[in-house]
Design a protein around this motif. Sequence first.
Motif, mmCIF file in Angstrom:
data_model
loop_
_atom_site.group_PDB
_atom_site.id
_atom_site.type_symbol
_atom_site.label_atom_id
_atom_site.label_comp_id
_atom_site.label_asym_id
_atom_site.label_seq_id
_atom_site.Cartn_x
_atom_site.Cartn_y
_atom_site.Cartn_z
ATOM 1 N N UNK A 80 47.704 32.843 39.795
ATOM 2 C CA UNK A 80 46.508 33.673 39.693
ATOM 3 C C UNK A 80 46.852 35.044 40.243
ATOM 4 N N UNK A 81 46.491 36.073 39.499
ATOM 5 C CA UNK A 81 46.709 37.445 39.957
ATOM 6 C C UNK A 81 45.598 37.876 40.897
ATOM 7 N N UNK A 82 44.476 37.223 40.749
ATOM 8 C CA UNK A 82 43.308 37.397 41.614
ATOM 9 C C UNK A 82 42.930 35.987 42.046
ATOM 10 N N UNK A 83 42.685 35.760 43.347
ATOM 11 C CA UNK A 83 42.535 34.383 43.813
ATOM 12 C C UNK A 83 41.326 33.601 43.285
ATOM 13 N N UNK A 84 40.453 34.225 42.552
ATOM 14 C CA UNK A 84 39.277 33.540 42.015
ATOM 15 C C UNK A 84 39.612 33.007 40.620
ATOM 16 N N UNK A 85 39.450 31.691 40.384
ATOM 17 C CA UNK A 85 39.786 31.105 39.079
ATOM 18 C C UNK A 85 39.067 31.804 37.916
ATOM 19 N N UNK A 86 39.808 31.992 36.821
ATOM 20 C CA UNK A 86 39.232 32.528 35.599
ATOM 21 C C UNK A 86 39.217 34.040 35.469
ATOM 22 N N UNK A 87 39.574 34.763 36.540
ATOM 23 C CA UNK A 87 39.514 36.229 36.457
ATOM 24 C C UNK A 87 40.790 36.845 35.914
ATOM 25 N N UNK A 111 49.251 36.930 30.089
ATOM 26 C CA UNK A 111 48.119 37.090 30.995
ATOM 27 C C UNK A 111 46.849 36.534 30.362
ATOM 28 N N UNK A 112 45.989 35.973 31.209
ATOM 29 C CA UNK A 112 44.710 35.449 30.731
ATOM 30 C C UNK A 112 43.646 35.669 31.796
ATOM 31 N N UNK A 113 42.381 35.623 31.373
ATOM 32 C CA UNK A 113 41.274 35.742 32.308
ATOM 33 C C UNK A 113 40.331 36.870 31.936
ATOM 34 N N UNK A 114 39.137 36.800 32.482
ATOM 35 C CA UNK A 114 38.071 37.736 32.151
ATOM 36 C C UNK A 114 38.405 39.186 32.494
ATOM 37 N N UNK A 115 39.219 39.426 33.538
ATOM 38 C CA UNK A 115 39.505 40.796 33.959
ATOM 39 C C UNK A 115 40.722 41.419 33.273
#
Length: 144
Positions: A80-87, A111-115
């Motif tokens: 995870x690039x950001x510690x919150x899952x899915x971002x 890369x994957x995620x909402x952000x």
Amino acid sequence: MPNSVMTDIDIDAPPERVWEVLTDLAAYPRWNPFIVRAEGTPAPGARLKLRIKSSAGWSATNKARVLDAVPGVVLRWSARLIPIPGLAAGRHEFALSATETGTRLRHSEQFSGALVPLIGKLLVKTERDFRLLNEALKKESENA
């Protein structure tokens, strides 16, 4: 905005030597300009702690899980690039293949995620960091 980075480099050393350098995580501070510190064991299911320092001026510490580690063939992890899952997360890969004169390295990340669409400009700059890492790995592997 792109959601992946892919780079290639030819290294005048056999895949076994490149693998040896790539998986000697304790030596990263000496030669690796992008992953400046790495802790853990490059084995499937293992956890890694990676200190990243970008040429763009940012740095981060990521915790990764090794997905694949096939000697002389592939090292792949997810983090995870950001510690919150899915971002924002990444699937990082070093794929090695033998050539007539040594090794072809394909170094990539998906890369994957909402952000990801919002941080796309940072991801574009990551390609430069991958190329710097590739050149350093080439130099380290060839200077055996």
